[in-house]
Design an enzyme around this catalytic site. Structure first.
Site, PDB file in Angstrom:
ATOM      1  N   ASN A 130     -10.150  -2.341   3.016  1.00 44.60           N
ATOM      2  CA  ASN A 130      -9.848  -2.351   1.102  1.00 44.60           C
ATOM      3  C   ASN A 130     -11.991  -2.770   0.217  1.00 44.60           C
ATOM      4  O   ASN A 130     -12.211  -2.258   0.850  1.00 44.60           O
ATOM      5  CB  ASN A 130      -9.334  -3.933   0.691  1.00 44.60           C
ATOM      6  CG  ASN A 130      -8.102  -4.077   0.985  1.00 44.60           C
ATOM      7  OD1 ASN A 130      -7.599  -2.515   1.163  1.00 44.60           O
ATOM      8  ND2 ASN A 130      -7.705  -5.541   0.888  1.00 44.60           N
TER       9      ASN A 130
ATOM     10  N   TYR B 142       1.019  -4.423  11.996  1.00 39.75           N
ATOM     11  CA  TYR B 142       0.868  -2.715  11.638  1.00 39.75           C
ATOM     12  C   TYR B 142       1.430  -1.896  12.570  1.00 39.75           C
ATOM     13  O   TYR B 142       2.423  -1.006  12.337  1.00 39.75           O
ATOM     14  CB  TYR B 142      -0.671  -2.200  11.771  1.00 39.75           C
ATOM     15  CG  TYR B 142      -1.715  -2.364  10.490  1.00 39.75           C
ATOM     16  CD1 TYR B 142      -2.075  -4.320  10.390  1.00 39.75           C
ATOM     17  CD2 TYR B 142      -2.183  -2.078   9.321  1.00 39.75           C
ATOM     18  CE1 TYR B 142      -2.074  -4.332   9.424  1.00 39.75           C
ATOM     19  CE2 TYR B 142      -2.446  -2.403   7.944  1.00 39.75           C
ATOM     20  CZ  TYR B 142      -2.688  -3.259   7.747  1.00 39.75           C
ATOM     21  OH  TYR B 142      -3.424  -4.256   7.174  1.00 39.75           O
TER      22      TYR B 142
ATOM     23  N   HIS C  65       0.777  -1.193   0.449  1.00 35.96           N
ATOM     24  CA  HIS C  65       0.209   0.019   0.035  1.00 35.96           C
ATOM     25  C   HIS C  65       0.978   1.724   0.189  1.00 35.96           C
ATOM     26  O   HIS C  65       0.663   2.299   0.515  1.00 35.96           O
ATOM     27  CB  HIS C  65      -0.662   0.158   1.543  1.00 35.96           C
ATOM     28  CG  HIS C  65      -1.863  -0.909   1.169  1.00 35.96           C
ATOM     29  ND1 HIS C  65      -3.375  -1.122   1.432  1.00 35.96           N
ATOM     30  CD2 HIS C  65      -2.086  -2.146   1.750  1.00 35.96           C
ATOM     31  CE1 HIS C  65      -4.369  -2.192   0.838  1.00 35.96           C
ATOM     32  NE2 HIS C  65      -2.856  -2.797   1.416  1.00 35.96           N
TER      33      HIS C  65
ATOM     34  N   HIS D  93      -4.072   1.163  12.313  1.00 44.12           N
ATOM     35  CA  HIS D  93      -3.577  -0.336  12.727  1.00 44.12           C
ATOM     36  C   HIS D  93      -4.794  -0.616  13.594  1.00 44.12           C
ATOM     37  O   HIS D  93      -5.779  -0.151  14.045  1.00 44.12           O
ATOM     38  CB  HIS D  93      -2.875   0.381  14.589  1.00 44.12           C
ATOM     39  CG  HIS D  93      -1.981  -1.095  15.352  1.00 44.12           C
ATOM     40  ND1 HIS D  93      -2.655  -2.149  14.612  1.00 44.12           N
ATOM     41  CD2 HIS D  93      -2.412  -0.740  16.648  1.00 44.12           C
ATOM     42  CE1 HIS D  93      -2.376  -3.281  16.036  1.00 44.12           C
ATOM     43  NE2 HIS D  93      -2.803  -1.993  16.969  1.00 44.12           N
TER      44      HIS D  93
HETATM   45 FE1  HDE Z   1      -2.314  -5.109   5.212  1.00 47.62          FE
HETATM   46  N1  HDE Z   1      -0.571  -4.096   5.951  1.00 47.62           N
HETATM   47  N2  HDE Z   1      -1.948  -6.704   5.924  1.00 47.62           N
HETATM   48  N3  HDE Z   1      -4.281  -4.948   4.233  1.00 47.62           N
HETATM   49  N4  HDE Z   1      -3.350  -2.760   4.864  1.00 47.62           N
HETATM   50  C1  HDE Z   1      -0.402  -3.134   6.391  1.00 47.62           C
HETATM   51  O1  HDE Z   1       0.477  -1.713   7.380  1.00 47.62           O
HETATM   52  C2  HDE Z   1      -0.710  -6.970   7.012  1.00 47.62           C
HETATM   53  C3  HDE Z   1      -4.405  -6.700   4.742  1.00 47.62           C
HETATM   54  C4  HDE Z   1      -4.377  -2.502   4.541  1.00 47.62           C
HETATM   55  O2  HDE Z   1      -3.022   3.823   3.910  1.00 47.62           O
HETATM   56  C5  HDE Z   1       0.700  -2.397   6.571  1.00 47.62           C
HETATM   57  O3  HDE Z   1       1.393   0.628   7.984  1.00 47.62           O
HETATM   58  C6  HDE Z   1      -0.633  -8.348   6.997  1.00 47.62           C
HETATM   59  C7  HDE Z   1      -6.350  -7.257   4.661  1.00 47.62           C
HETATM   60  C8  HDE Z   1      -4.567  -0.747   4.067  1.00 47.62           C
HETATM   61  O4  HDE Z   1      -1.347   3.213   5.857  1.00 47.62           O
HETATM   62  C9  HDE Z   1       1.456  -3.775   6.742  1.00 47.62           C
HETATM   63  C10 HDE Z   1      -1.957  -8.583   6.549  1.00 47.62           C
HETATM   64  C11 HDE Z   1      -6.672  -5.784   4.536  1.00 47.62           C
HETATM   65  C12 HDE Z   1      -2.886  -0.550   4.030  1.00 47.62           C
HETATM   66  C13 HDE Z   1       0.298  -4.596   6.454  1.00 47.62           C
HETATM   67  C14 HDE Z   1      -3.354  -8.164   5.923  1.00 47.62           C
HETATM   68  C15 HDE Z   1      -5.633  -4.518   4.638  1.00 47.62           C
HETATM   69  C16 HDE Z   1      -2.449  -1.517   4.972  1.00 47.62           C
HETATM   70  C17 HDE Z   1       1.873  -2.002   5.324  1.00 47.62           C
HETATM   71  C18 HDE Z   1      -2.365  -9.906   6.311  1.00 47.62           C
HETATM   72  C19 HDE Z   1      -7.701  -5.324   3.774  1.00 47.62           C
HETATM   73  C20 HDE Z   1      -2.894   0.936   3.640  1.00 47.62           C
HETATM   74  C21 HDE Z   1       1.850  -0.481   6.003  1.00 47.62           C
HETATM   75  C22 HDE Z   1      -2.971 -10.625   7.770  1.00 47.62           C
HETATM   76  C23 HDE Z   1      -9.287  -6.224   5.293  1.00 47.62           C
HETATM   77  C24 HDE Z   1      -2.756   1.619   5.148  1.00 47.62           C
HETATM   78  C25 HDE Z   1       1.498  -0.193   6.873  1.00 47.62           C
HETATM   79  C26 HDE Z   1      -2.533   2.661   4.613  1.00 47.62           C
HETATM   80  C27 HDE Z   1      -1.582  -1.273   4.978  1.00 47.62           C
HETATM   81  C28 HDE Z   1       0.028  -6.031   6.766  1.00 47.62           C
HETATM   82  C29 HDE Z   1      -3.892  -7.724   4.973  1.00 47.62           C
HETATM   83  C30 HDE Z   1      -5.668  -3.305   4.309  1.00 47.62           C
HETATM   84  C31 HDE Z   1       2.399  -3.990   6.281  1.00 47.62           C
HETATM   85  C32 HDE Z   1       0.408  -8.627   7.538  1.00 47.62           C
HETATM   86  C33 HDE Z   1      -7.039  -8.276   4.797  1.00 47.62           C
HETATM   87  C34 HDE Z   1      -6.070  -0.674   3.552  1.00 47.62           C
HETATM   88  O5  HDE Z   1       1.306  -3.736   8.510  1.00 47.62           O
END
Ligand code: HDE
Length: 753
Positions: free
Chosen positions: A203, A418, A131, A395
């Site tokens: 999402n 997060y 993202h 978070h």
């Molecule tokens: Fe994320 N995801 N994600 N994700 N995600 C991040 O956090 C992660 C997942 C989502 O505009 C990271 O700050 C794991 C689902 C958005 O700043 C990180 C898993 C959904 C954003 C991370 C998922 C999301 C992130 C990278 C599997 C929808 C952007 C930077 C368990 C429900 C937020 C950050 C923004 C961002 C980890 C799966 C949505 C690496 C481990 C499911 C919208 O922490």
């Protein structure tokens, strides 16, 4: 001059600028940069910083521990009329370093040079690991009270207004990648509630590739560019992605959403949002329900056409970002309804046989309707992209009392990730104190010190229990609205690395999605799979994915197989009997066209009578008119926004033809004639291309007067969604009606039933 009163000074600057360039050139469509029109000469009279643009917002001015400061939001990141060092010493010169004579070496003594270069050297921070590419905006959430009966969360009580910051994003691309790639979009919302911040990090698709967070590095490594050549950027059309999703078949549901029109939204404003996981709400009496969160856009769900999306990536890689900010600047504030699907909190955690802890499954809206609980309006753009959009840290564990998590294993892993990722990205543990992340509630957390500590904590006893600080801080009870960890019973079970058996069904809901699509949506899905797999090098990967498609639907599989030149395999699992969910389709309804772009082609030598009137009417209808002419400046006294050289059809949702302009001096008729423009056209070839592309992409096209000649020369006259009017007003009205359905798909018979 009194630099403490910048407003008067600014007024003078603006008036002087307008006088010089003439008010006709003052920008009247959104997007012009700067706080005021620039003057031709470099301003030299000292004055304070200009105020921000009207549509710009900023984080609330709070202390690092959440207290109101009373400082107006307008307070700037910089102040005073004079250039200074970071420590406030005024400077005479920032154009020359301090040297031993004009031709001599630079002196180590030059503290201004060293400070300036040192700071510049460290301006970048690591981009988000996923993202990375995104755009944020400020807004407000107003609750309608419908959630009061299921949650104690104060911000969901009737009429409560909560400030929010929303960041939209793509998943795979780097920070500088293009906006309109085929991908999932992030939809992350920070609600600054007075009971602590609530982050709904969702999402634009309701399901995810994996059922367990431990697989996240795998799916992301597969989707990111190949590690050897670092290509392709921001794409899933490559071998490693399809290698993984065809082997790890729980990814198939999310994959078909990516291959559908949802993977290429027209705008952030026309996306749904989903919390994906099931959450648990708890009321004042401790009663609980399970819920799924949904964002429903006021403008409906609309998408780009794939060819259009690809063109935009080159022509305007900032398309979605620009669209969001232009819409807010134009006053067409993006709006969503927040809704919940509510399920009884039973020990099985299922609804209608669907496992609510499985993030690869939806609950069709026909089985559990989405109940609106409030409205989100985005009404301010960020004032500083880095400070707000880049530094915002979401978070899932940011939960106010009344909202709790469930045991969804994907959600559980996110609760770790997060916080962890922000440590590297934002350089230490104090990122909650960055202005955009500061809560709007009192903070007394006993967390101390660390890099970039902003708060000057008082007291000597940041521990509990203590008597030296009088026992402060004290634990809160129910009466003080403390957060509730719902005491859910955890069944006695062996410690295992395993998933429940219900997680094994990987195909039935993919088939549910496919069967819920209209013919034109199915056609787009077939083309997307054919394109993406066609970009893979390895036949084994294509064959393996075809096997997955066979397990979803034979027509889908056969059509993709034909495009790949491979045989269509037979299914290896029984095809599920499914009840289509009409709510999943995004066509067949009508929606407002607020903030859409209407291109108006004018002929400087032709009849311009109606053009001013049409332009005003487009504005009045909440849309943005862009005049397209042979040259910049003005035509008939009206400002020109695009020339034939700078315009391309993909920027417009509809095209109006007010004339049939002859080839302009910068046209290349020889090149275009060679490319096959039919029968000695008399119209500028770029106008013909504009109309042909708009037609290919199923957009509404309207003409009046001489404009009808363009329709004739492009051969599109008389086809669905191509209208002529006796006047500009008539043509616009017909086009506006067509735009309500977004595209004129009936122009092309769909190749899938
Ligand atoms: Fe994320 N995801 N994600 N994700 N995600 C991040 O956090 C992660 C997942 C989502 O505009 C990271 O700050 C794991 C689902 C958005 O700043 C990180 C898993 C959904 C954003 C991370 C998922 C999301 C992130 C990278 C599997 C929808 C952007 C930077 C368990 C429900 C937020 C950050 C923004 C961002 C980890 C799966 C949505 C690496 C481990 C499911 C919208 O922490």
């Amino acid at each position: 001059m009194d630099s403490s009163k910048p407003a008067q000074v600014v007024k003078g600057v603006v008036e002087a600028a307008v006088e010089k360039v003439g008010d006709v050139l003052t920008p009247d469509v959104p997007g012009a940069p700067g706080s005021a029109p620039p003057s031709l000469d470099e301003p030299t009279a000292p004055h304070g910083p200009l105020p921000p643009k009207d549509e710009q917002g900023a984080p609330d001015t709070r202390t690092p521990t959440g207290a109101e400061t009373g400082v107006p939001k307008i307070a700037k990141g910089q102040q005073g009329a004079y250039l200074t060092t970071a420590n406030g010493a005024r400077l005479r010169d920032t154009d020359h370093s301090l040297k031993a004579g004009p031709r001599g070496p630079v002196l180590l003594q030059d503290h201004h040079l060293r400070e300036k270069i040192m700071h510049f050297d460290h301006e970048r921070i690591p981009e988000r690991v996923v993202h990375a590419r995104g755009a944020g905006a400020h807004g407000v959430f107003v609750a309608n009270g419908a959630a009061e009966k299921v949650t104690r969360a104060g911000f969901l009580k009737k009429g409560r207004e909560t400030p929010v910051f929303v960041r939209f994003s793509t998943v795979l691309g780097s920070r500088g990648s293009a906006d309109t790639v085929r991908d999932t979009r992030g939809f992350a919302t920070k609600f600054y509630t007075d009971e602590g911040t609530f982050d709904l990090v969702g999402n634009n698709m309701p399901v995810f590739f994996i059922q367990d967070a431990i697989k996240f590095p795998d799916i992301i490594h597969a989707g990111k560019p190949h590690p050897d050549r670092e290509i392709p950027q921001a794409q899933s059309a490559h071998d490693t992605f399809w290698d993984f999703v065809s082997l790890h078949t729980e990814a198939q549901h999310h994959t078909i959403w990516n291959m559908s029109d949802r993977g290429i939204p027209r705008s952030y404003r026309t996306m749904e949002g989903f919390g994906v996981h099931t959450f648990r709400l708890v009321d004042d009496a401790g009663a609980t329900v399970l819920v799924k969160f949904h964002w429903k856009p006021k403008l409906g769900v609309h998408s780009l056409e794939w060819e259009e999306a690809q063109l935009i990536n080159g022509i305007d890689p900032d398309f979605h970002r620009r669209d969001l900010y232009d819409a807010i600047e134009a006053g067409a504030y993006p709006e969503w309804e927040l809704g919940i699907q509510v399920f009884p909190d039973t020990p099985e955690e299922t609804f209608a046989g669907i496992d609510l802890l499985d993030p690869t499954k939806i609950v069709p809206e026909e089985l559990a309707p989405v109940q609106p609980i409030g409205t989100l309006t985005l009404n301010r753009t960020p004032r500083n992209f880095f400070a707000e959009t880049e530094q915002v840290a979401f978070h899932l564990g940011h939960l106010p009392p009344g909202i709790d998590v469930t045991n969804d294993p994907l959600l559980q892993g996110r609760l770790f990730s997060y916080l962890d990722t922000q440590l590297t990205r934002l350089g230490g543990p104090n990122f909650p104190q960055i202005p955009i992340n500061r809560p709007h509630a009192d903070v007394n957390d006993m967390l101390r010190d660390g890099f970039h500590q902003q708060a000057v904590h008082a007291g000597v006893a940041p521990y509990r229990p203590n008597s030296l600080d009088g026992g402060n801080p004290f634990p809160a009870g129910d009466r003080e609205h403390a957060f509730v960890d719902v005491p859910v019973t955890v069944a006695e079970a062996p410690k295992v690395r395993a998933a429940p058996a219900s997680f094994d069904d990987h195909f039935s809901q993919v088939r549910l999605f496919w069967t819920s699509m209209s013919p034109v949506e199915k056609e787009h899905i077939v083309r997307a799979y054919t394109f993406e797999l066609g970009k893979c090098y390895h036949q084994a990967i294509k064959e393996r994915q075809l096997q997955c498609l066979a397990n979803i639907d034979p027509v889908l599989c056969e059509q993709v197989a034909t495009g790949l030149g491979l045989p269509a395999p037979q299914p290896t699992v029984p095809l599920a009997e499914v009840q289509p969910s009409p709510a999943l389709s995004q066509v067949g309804r009508e929606w407002p066209a607020d903030g859409r772009m209407v291109g108006i082609v004018v002929d400087a030598d032709g009849d311009l009578d109606d053009v001013g009137e049409v332009r005003r009417a487009v504005f009045a209808a909440g849309m943005v008119p862009l005049l397209i002419a042979a040259h910049g400046g003005t035509v008939g006294g009206l400002p020109v926004q695009r020339t034939f050289a700078t315009a391309r059809s993909v920027e417009f949702d509809a095209v109006l033809l007010a004339g049939a302009p002859a080839p302009a001096p910068d046209a290349l008729p020889a090149r275009d004639a060679k490319a096959g423009a039919a029968g000695s056209p008399t119209v500028d070839p770029r106008v013909l291309l504009l109309v042909e592309e708009a037609w290919r992409h199923a957009k509404a096209i309207g003409a009046w007067g001489a404009g009808a000649e363009v329709l004739r020369q492009t051969g599109v006259a008389g086809s669905p969604g191509v209208v002529t009017g006796g006047s500009g007003a008539e043509a616009l009205e017909s086009v506006r009606r067509l735009m309500a359905a977004h595209r004129v798909w009936e122009r092309f018979p769909a190749s899938v039933a």
